[in-house]
Write a protein that holds these residues in place. Structure first.
Motif, PDB file in Angstrom:
ATOM      1  N   LEU A  67       0.830  -1.206   0.000  1.00 32.52           N
ATOM      2  CA  LEU A  67       0.000   0.000   0.000  1.00 32.52           C
ATOM      3  C   LEU A  67       0.862   1.254   0.000  1.00 32.52           C
ATOM      4  N   GLY A  68       1.994   1.187   0.707  1.00 28.66           N
ATOM      5  CA  GLY A  68       2.931   2.307   0.676  1.00 28.66           C
ATOM      6  C   GLY A  68       3.503   2.523  -0.710  1.00 28.66           C
ATOM      7  N   ASP A  69       3.834   1.426  -1.395  1.00 31.02           N
ATOM      8  CA  ASP A  69       4.328   1.521  -2.770  1.00 31.02           C
ATOM      9  C   ASP A  69       3.311   2.199  -3.670  1.00 31.02           C
ATOM     10  N   ALA A  70       2.040   1.956  -3.385  1.00 32.65           N
ATOM     11  CA  ALA A  70       0.972   2.527  -4.211  1.00 32.65           C
ATOM     12  C   ALA A  70       0.667   3.975  -3.842  1.00 32.65           C
ATOM     13  N   GLY A  71       1.336   4.489  -2.810  1.00 35.50           N
ATOM     14  CA  GLY A  71       1.193   5.901  -2.473  1.00 35.50           C
ATOM     15  C   GLY A  71       0.390   6.222  -1.233  1.00 35.50           C
ATOM     16  N   ALA A  72      -0.106   5.210  -0.525  1.00 40.92           N
ATOM     17  CA  ALA A  72      -0.937   5.474   0.652  1.00 40.92           C
ATOM     18  C   ALA A  72      -0.101   5.970   1.824  1.00 40.92           C
ATOM     19  N   ARG A  73      -0.694   6.828   2.632  1.00 42.65           N
ATOM     20  CA  ARG A  73      -0.122   7.154   3.931  1.00 42.65           C
ATOM     21  C   ARG A  73      -0.513   6.027   4.879  1.00 42.65           C
ATOM     22  N   LEU A  74       0.450   5.531   5.629  1.00 43.46           N
ATOM     23  CA  LEU A  74       0.231   4.343   6.443  1.00 43.46           C
ATOM     24  C   LEU A  74       0.086   4.660   7.921  1.00 43.46           C
ATOM     25  N   VAL A  75      -0.891   4.030   8.528  1.00 43.81           N
ATOM     26  CA  VAL A  75      -0.984   3.961   9.980  1.00 43.81           C
ATOM     27  C   VAL A  75      -0.971   2.474  10.313  1.00 43.81           C
ATOM     28  N   ILE A  76      -0.009   2.069  11.127  1.00 50.41           N
ATOM     29  CA  ILE A  76       0.171   0.662  11.443  1.00 50.41           C
ATOM     30  C   ILE A  76      -0.044   0.455  12.930  1.00 50.41           C
ATOM     31  N   SER A  77      -0.764  -0.606  13.269  1.00 45.76           N
ATOM     32  CA  SER A  77      -0.967  -0.943  14.676  1.00 45.76           C
ATOM     33  C   SER A  77      -0.498  -2.363  14.931  1.00 45.76           C
ATOM     34  N   SER A  78      -0.120  -2.619  16.166  1.00 45.96           N
ATOM     35  CA  SER A  78       0.230  -3.962  16.608  1.00 45.96           C
ATOM     36  C   SER A  78       0.272  -3.961  18.121  1.00 45.96           C
ATOM     37  N   ARG A  79       0.315  -5.161  18.684  1.00 47.63           N
ATOM     38  CA  ARG A  79       0.391  -5.273  20.142  1.00 47.63           C
ATOM     39  C   ARG A  79       1.778  -4.933  20.647  1.00 47.63           C
ATOM     40  N   GLN A  80       2.784  -5.288  19.855  1.00 50.04           N
ATOM     41  CA  GLN A  80       4.164  -4.986  20.198  1.00 50.04           C
ATOM     42  C   GLN A  80       4.820  -4.236  19.048  1.00 50.04           C
ATOM     43  N   GLU A  81       5.448  -3.132  19.353  1.00 51.87           N
ATOM     44  CA  GLU A  81       6.097  -2.345  18.312  1.00 51.87           C
ATOM     45  C   GLU A  81       7.298  -3.104  17.745  1.00 51.87           C
ATOM     46  N   ASN A  82       7.458  -3.022  16.445  1.00 53.29           N
ATOM     47  CA  ASN A  82       8.605  -3.611  15.758  1.00 53.29           C
ATOM     48  C   ASN A  82       9.397  -2.466  15.154  1.00 53.29           C
ATOM     49  N   ALA A  83      10.371  -1.961  15.904  1.00 51.45           N
ATOM     50  CA  ALA A  83      11.106  -0.775  15.485  1.00 51.45           C
ATOM     51  C   ALA A  83      11.820  -0.989  14.162  1.00 51.45           C
ATOM     52  N   ALA A  84      12.339  -2.193  13.951  1.00 47.55           N
ATOM     53  CA  ALA A  84      13.071  -2.477  12.715  1.00 47.55           C
ATOM     54  C   ALA A  84      12.154  -2.396  11.498  1.00 47.55           C
ATOM     55  N   ALA A  85      10.949  -2.938  11.632  1.00 46.71           N
ATOM     56  CA  ALA A  85      10.007  -2.912  10.519  1.00 46.71           C
ATOM     57  C   ALA A  85       9.567  -1.485  10.208  1.00 46.71           C
ATOM     58  N   LEU A  86       9.301  -0.710  11.241  1.00 49.08           N
ATOM     59  CA  LEU A  86       8.891   0.681  11.035  1.00 49.08           C
ATOM     60  C   LEU A  86      10.014   1.480  10.396  1.00 49.08           C
TER      61      LEU A  86
END
Length: 254
Positions: free
Chosen positions: A30-49
């Motif tokens: 979705l980011g590749d397609a141009g969307a602004r991303l809001v991501i949620s999870s129970r545990q933050e993954n700093a590397a992925a962000l």
């Protein structure tokens, strides 16, 4: 141009469980397609962000434990407070739990259903209010081939039931809110290489059955799901709603 229909420029996409596995694959796409991303999870993954931001995507993170019944509604309101709009909701957060039904405890059952089904219903409920006001939006739910078939050799009746419910929830919402210009679809992945399936692919009994029953004789990747998500979340699928797109290497074709 036909490829312009796949662009998501100017749209905000919320992806639950978006810091790993299928969710991260969808977020990348979705980011590749141009969307602004809001991501949620129970545990933050700093590397992925960091990876997403280094790739040039605009990404915000909101912590949310979807087993809490109040979390989905709060997540939607927090997203709207943060970015002001929400055009795309991807309900990806989920857990897998295998076990014989006779010995499957009430606590395990409720935990699985709270995340796999209840949180999706509540997130849709909250997002629909906003999407109806803005006269449009897209909801994409992540189901599973387990909503269609009874997996073997592992026993997972509760998980299968949760995913079958997601498929029907998708169809019902699509029917109910089409007049509000809100499209609701789902993806039903087969066996995808993620942290969630790693144990199964390492299992000497399970892995040969999983791949052996898949005509393509291999697992899929999160990218496979992400590519489909772009289609279902973009104007390329403007006349598609209430559908469950199976991506399984042919598993359910037999």
């Amino acid at each position: 141009m036909i490829f312009d229909l796949f662009k998501l420029d100017g749209k905000t996409a919320l992806v639950t469980g978006g810091t790993r596995g299928i969710g991260l694959g969808i977020a990348r796409a979705l980011g590749d397609a141009g969307a602004r991303l809001v991501i949620s999870s129970r545990q933050e993954n700093a590397a992925a962000l960091a990876e997403l931001r280094d790739a040039g995507y605009r990404v915000d993170y909101i912590n949310a434990d979807m087993s809490d019944p109040d979390a989905p509604g709060k997540l939607i309101s927090d997203t709207l407070a943060l970015v002001g709009n929400l055009e795309i909701l991807v309900n990806n957060a989920g857990v897998a739990d295998h076990g014989d039904t006779v010995g499957f405890s009430a606590e395990r059952y409720r935990h699985l259903m709270a995340i796999n089904l209840d949180s999706v219903f509540y997130a849709c409920q909250a997002a629909l209010n906003s999407m109806r006001q803005q006269r449009g939006g897209v909801i994409l739910n992540i189901g599973s081939i387990s909503g269609y078939i009874s997996n073997i050799p592992q026993r997972q009746a509760a998980y299968n039931a949760s995913k079958a419910a997601i498929h029907m929830l998708t169809k019902s919402l699509a029917s109910d809110y089409a007049e509000d210009n809100i499209r609701v679809n789902a993806i039903a992945p087969g066996y995808i290489e993620t942290d969630m399936t790693a144990g199964g692919f390492a299992n000497a009994e399970w892995a040969p059955v999983w791949t052996g029953m898949t005509p393509m004789k291999r697992a899929g990747s999160p990218q496979d799901i992400g590519a489909a998500a772009v289609y279902l979340c973009s104007d390329a699928s403007s006349y598609v709603t209430g559908e469950v797109l199976v991506i399984d290497g042919g598993y359910t074709a037999r």
